[in-house]
Write a protein that holds these residues in place. Structure first.
Motif, PDB file in Angstrom:
ATOM      1  N   LEU A  47     -63.663 -61.028 -37.590  1.00  0.00           N
ATOM      2  CA  LEU A  47     -62.459 -61.612 -38.196  1.00  0.00           C
ATOM      3  C   LEU A  47     -61.223 -60.780 -37.870  1.00  0.00           C
ATOM      4  N   PHE A  48     -61.387 -59.464 -37.827  1.00  0.00           N
ATOM      5  CA  PHE A  48     -60.260 -58.586 -37.488  1.00  0.00           C
ATOM      6  C   PHE A  48     -59.781 -58.842 -36.062  1.00  0.00           C
ATOM      7  N   THR A  49     -60.725 -59.020 -35.133  1.00  0.00           N
ATOM      8  CA  THR A  49     -60.370 -59.214 -33.732  1.00  0.00           C
ATOM      9  C   THR A  49     -59.601 -60.514 -33.521  1.00  0.00           C
ATOM     10  N   ILE A  50     -60.187 -61.629 -33.983  1.00  0.00           N
ATOM     11  CA  ILE A  50     -59.528 -62.917 -33.763  1.00  0.00           C
ATOM     12  C   ILE A  50     -58.300 -63.075 -34.648  1.00  0.00           C
ATOM     13  N   GLY A  51     -58.342 -62.521 -35.852  1.00  0.00           N
ATOM     14  CA  GLY A  51     -57.203 -62.644 -36.762  1.00  0.00           C
ATOM     15  C   GLY A  51     -56.001 -61.849 -36.295  1.00  0.00           C
ATOM     16  N   SER A  52     -56.231 -60.645 -35.809  1.00  0.00           N
ATOM     17  CA  SER A  52     -55.124 -59.816 -35.325  1.00  0.00           C
ATOM     18  C   SER A  52     -54.466 -60.456 -34.112  1.00  0.00           C
ATOM     19  N   PHE A  53     -55.289 -60.920 -33.159  1.00  0.00           N
ATOM     20  CA  PHE A  53     -54.724 -61.555 -31.969  1.00  0.00           C
ATOM     21  C   PHE A  53     -53.935 -62.811 -32.334  1.00  0.00           C
ATOM     22  N   GLY A  54     -54.542 -63.688 -33.137  1.00  0.00           N
ATOM     23  CA  GLY A  54     -53.889 -64.950 -33.495  1.00  0.00           C
ATOM     24  C   GLY A  54     -52.612 -64.753 -34.283  1.00  0.00           C
ATOM     25  N   ASN A  55     -52.618 -63.844 -35.244  1.00  0.00           N
ATOM     26  CA  ASN A  55     -51.441 -63.652 -36.090  1.00  0.00           C
ATOM     27  C   ASN A  55     -50.342 -62.880 -35.383  1.00  0.00           C
ATOM     28  N   ILE A  56     -50.701 -61.948 -34.498  1.00  0.00           N
ATOM     29  CA  ILE A  56     -49.670 -61.267 -33.705  1.00  0.00           C
ATOM     30  C   ILE A  56     -48.992 -62.253 -32.760  1.00  0.00           C
ATOM     31  N   LEU A  57     -49.799 -63.130 -32.152  1.00  0.00           N
ATOM     32  CA  LEU A  57     -49.230 -64.167 -31.288  1.00  0.00           C
ATOM     33  C   LEU A  57     -48.335 -65.107 -32.095  1.00  0.00           C
ATOM     34  N   SER A  58     -48.772 -65.474 -33.295  1.00  0.00           N
ATOM     35  CA  SER A  58     -47.956 -66.338 -34.157  1.00  0.00           C
ATOM     36  C   SER A  58     -46.650 -65.658 -34.539  1.00  0.00           C
ATOM     37  N   ALA A  59     -46.726 -64.377 -34.879  1.00  0.00           N
ATOM     38  CA  ALA A  59     -45.513 -63.635 -35.242  1.00  0.00           C
ATOM     39  C   ALA A  59     -44.540 -63.581 -34.070  1.00  0.00           C
ATOM     40  N   ALA A  63     -47.136 -62.607 -42.088  1.00  0.00           N
ATOM     41  CA  ALA A  63     -47.073 -61.194 -42.479  1.00  0.00           C
ATOM     42  C   ALA A  63     -48.212 -60.840 -43.437  1.00  0.00           C
ATOM     43  N   ALA A  64     -48.473 -61.733 -44.407  1.00  0.00           N
ATOM     44  CA  ALA A  64     -49.581 -61.503 -45.347  1.00  0.00           C
ATOM     45  C   ALA A  64     -50.921 -61.529 -44.617  1.00  0.00           C
ATOM     46  N   ASN A  65     -51.056 -62.438 -43.653  1.00  0.00           N
ATOM     47  CA  ASN A  65     -52.294 -62.511 -42.871  1.00  0.00           C
ATOM     48  C   ASN A  65     -52.528 -61.221 -42.084  1.00  0.00           C
ATOM     49  N   LEU A  66     -51.476 -60.708 -41.471  1.00  0.00           N
ATOM     50  CA  LEU A  66     -51.600 -59.461 -40.712  1.00  0.00           C
ATOM     51  C   LEU A  66     -51.971 -58.296 -41.620  1.00  0.00           C
ATOM     52  N   CYS A 124     -55.639 -58.670 -42.360  1.00  0.00           N
ATOM     53  CA  CYS A 124     -56.427 -58.300 -41.175  1.00  0.00           C
ATOM     54  C   CYS A 124     -56.457 -56.786 -40.976  1.00  0.00           C
ATOM     55  N   SER A 125     -55.357 -56.116 -41.311  1.00  0.00           N
ATOM     56  CA  SER A 125     -55.305 -54.664 -41.124  1.00  0.00           C
ATOM     57  C   SER A 125     -56.249 -53.928 -42.069  1.00  0.00           C
ATOM     58  N   THR A 126     -56.657 -54.566 -43.173  1.00  0.00           N
ATOM     59  CA  THR A 126     -57.593 -53.927 -44.109  1.00  0.00           C
ATOM     60  C   THR A 126     -59.048 -54.106 -43.690  1.00  0.00           C
ATOM     61  N   MET A 127     -59.307 -55.023 -42.770  1.00  0.00           N
ATOM     62  CA  MET A 127     -60.700 -55.349 -42.425  1.00  0.00           C
ATOM     63  C   MET A 127     -61.468 -54.190 -41.801  1.00  0.00           C
ATOM     64  N   ALA A 152     -61.404 -64.631 -44.709  1.00  0.00           N
ATOM     65  CA  ALA A 152     -61.521 -65.341 -43.430  1.00  0.00           C
ATOM     66  C   ALA A 152     -60.372 -66.313 -43.213  1.00  0.00           C
ATOM     67  N   LYS A 153     -59.775 -66.787 -44.288  1.00  0.00           N
ATOM     68  CA  LYS A 153     -58.657 -67.723 -44.162  1.00  0.00           C
ATOM     69  C   LYS A 153     -57.522 -67.122 -43.350  1.00  0.00           C
ATOM     70  N   SER A 154     -57.258 -65.841 -43.525  1.00  0.00           N
ATOM     71  CA  SER A 154     -56.154 -65.195 -42.807  1.00  0.00           C
ATOM     72  C   SER A 154     -56.399 -65.163 -41.310  1.00  0.00           C
ATOM     73  N   SER A 155     -57.667 -65.052 -40.901  1.00  0.00           N
ATOM     74  CA  SER A 155     -57.982 -65.028 -39.479  1.00  0.00           C
ATOM     75  C   SER A 155     -57.935 -66.415 -38.859  1.00  0.00           C
ATOM     76  N   LEU A 156     -58.234 -67.443 -39.653  1.00  0.00           N
ATOM     77  CA  LEU A 156     -58.259 -68.812 -39.144  1.00  0.00           C
ATOM     78  C   LEU A 156     -56.911 -69.512 -39.276  1.00  0.00           C
ATOM     79  N   ASP A 157     -55.977 -68.901 -39.960  1.00  0.00           N
ATOM     80  CA  ASP A 157     -54.691 -69.543 -40.223  1.00  0.00           C
ATOM     81  C   ASP A 157     -53.919 -69.891 -38.949  1.00  0.00           C
ATOM     82  N   PRO A 158     -53.891 -69.028 -37.900  1.00  0.00           N
ATOM     83  CA  PRO A 158     -53.184 -69.427 -36.672  1.00  0.00           C
ATOM     84  C   PRO A 158     -53.728 -70.710 -36.054  1.00  0.00           C
ATOM     85  N   LEU A 159     -55.050 -70.907 -36.124  1.00  0.00           N
ATOM     86  CA  LEU A 159     -55.641 -72.132 -35.595  1.00  0.00           C
ATOM     87  C   LEU A 159     -55.191 -73.344 -36.402  1.00  0.00           C
ATOM     88  N   ILE A 160     -55.106 -73.198 -37.724  1.00  0.00           N
ATOM     89  CA  ILE A 160     -54.646 -74.297 -38.582  1.00  0.00           C
ATOM     90  C   ILE A 160     -53.194 -74.636 -38.266  1.00  0.00           C
TER      91      ILE A 160
END
Length: 354
Positions: free
Chosen positions: A24-36, A58-61, A64-67, A298-306
């Motif tokens: 979740l950290f891997t996909i969430g960090s990539f997706g949310n950094i790209l979104s940002a 920002a909240a998602n990142l 993800c940083s705590t994972m 897990a919601k924070s990691s999947l949020d960019p896809l949504i």
């Protein structure tokens, strides 16, 4: 039951949870950094919905940083000493910040749903049924959620509240004396929390259900209104926004139901059943709680896809980014194979002055 030997992590905790959090950290960090990056460079955040979404990223990142800390805690927490620096770091930068950021996400999701719902309240055909002073007041409050200035102030207030809660909790924990009864970091005190933690958890649970019911009532009210419209006339092009808003609110409702509702239903039961002095039941309760917490995270990691599936402007910006990158790559490759030089370049690779 209260000693540190009663609570023993299983393979599901020491292996499965670290793997899940690492993924979740891997996909969430990539997706949310790209979104940002897209929100900061390609999409104007002056519109209300993008103000909410930028803060949601920002909240998602932050979650993800705590994972990595959570993955390390579940993998090796039973080997750490309770008063060690690594244990306190995992609890502060892992569990505490993750939970606080989770409620930032929930609050912003609720605000987004109200903002979406308020877009229809300004319409004449929606407000013609509401003529009382109370309903006019409610419409006025709803319209606040559509105003960019209000959205910015609301998000600032949420983040200031988060900072105050986090600093207070860390300060309180630093001043608290370590209980000699616990020797390992993975123990019932960490998993269940102190008395103040339980009070805060109860308030947070109440806030979640308030947000959940608010979004549910917004969706119900919108569905009723669409039914009234369909009885009188067909929904034309000018009413397509209703379906879009209905879809967006429904997605928020599904997220709250699938990701957050199981955790908030189980947590009160967890504290009630925790009084039973059965070590086996205690281990089951703690592991169920931790997996439901992981589901919420897990919601924070999947949020960019949504966001990619629902936001056409975000999708267009992302596709434009990749098309531009692919086009430049193909152009450079073609230049290499054909021996051509790019415009304004001579054969020595230097810029030519025309």
């Amino acid at each position: 039951m209260r000693n540190s030997t009663c609570l023993q992590p299983s393979v599901a905790t020491t292996v499965a949870l670290p793997i899940i959090y690492s993924f979740l950290f891997t996909i969430g960090s990539f997706g949310n950094i790209l979104s940002a990056w897209i929100f900061s460079r390609k999409i104007s955040t002056k519109r209300t919905k993008y103000i909410y979404r930028a803060n949601l990223v920002a909240a998602n990142l932050l979650i993800c940083s705590t994972m990595p800390f959570l993955a390390a805690y579940f993998a090796s927490g039973y080997q750490w000493t309770y008063d060690s620096a690594v244990c306190r770091t995992a609890n502060h930068l892992g569990t505490l910040i993750m939970h606080v950021s989770m409620y930032v996400t929930i609050t912003i999701l609720c605000s987004t749903a109200l903002s979406q719902y308020a877009t229809l309240k300004k319409s004449n055909d929606l407000t013609q049924y509401s003529q009382t002073a109370n309903e006019s007041f409610y419409r006025g409050v709803l319209q606040k959620f559509r105003q960019p200035k209000f959205a910015k102030h609301l998000c600032i207030t949420i983040w200031l509240t988060v900072v105050c809660i986090t600093v207070t909790a860390i300060t309180y924990d630093a001043q608290a004396k370590a209980v000699q009864e616990f020797h390992r970091c993975y123990n019932i005190r960490v998993e269940s929390g102190e008395y103040t933690t339980k009070i805060a958890a109860s308030v947070a649970t109440a806030c979640f259900f308030l947000s959940f019911i608010t979004v549910l009532m917004s969706y119900y009210s919108l569905t009723r209104h669409l039914s009234k419209i369909q009885k009188n006339t067909c929904i034309g092009k000018k009413h397509l926004i209703y379906r879009t808003v209905k879809r967006n609110i429904l997605v928020i409702q599904i997220i709250l139901t699938v990701c957050f509702l199981p955790y908030h239903i189980f947590r009160p039961l967890f504290y009630v059943l925790l009084t039973n002095k059965d070590c086996q039941r205690l281990n089951y309760l703690v592991e169920i709680k931790n997996f439901l917490t992981c589901l919420a995270a897990a919601k924070s990691s999947l949020d960019p896809l949504i966001t990619l599936l629902l936001d056409k402007k975000f999708k267009k910006s992302l596709y434009g980014l990749f098309r531009k990158s692919t086009s430049n790559h193909h152009k450079r490759t073609a230049d290499i194979f054909t021996g051509e030089t790019p415009p304004n370049m001579n054969k020595d690779g230097k810029m030519s002055v025309e």
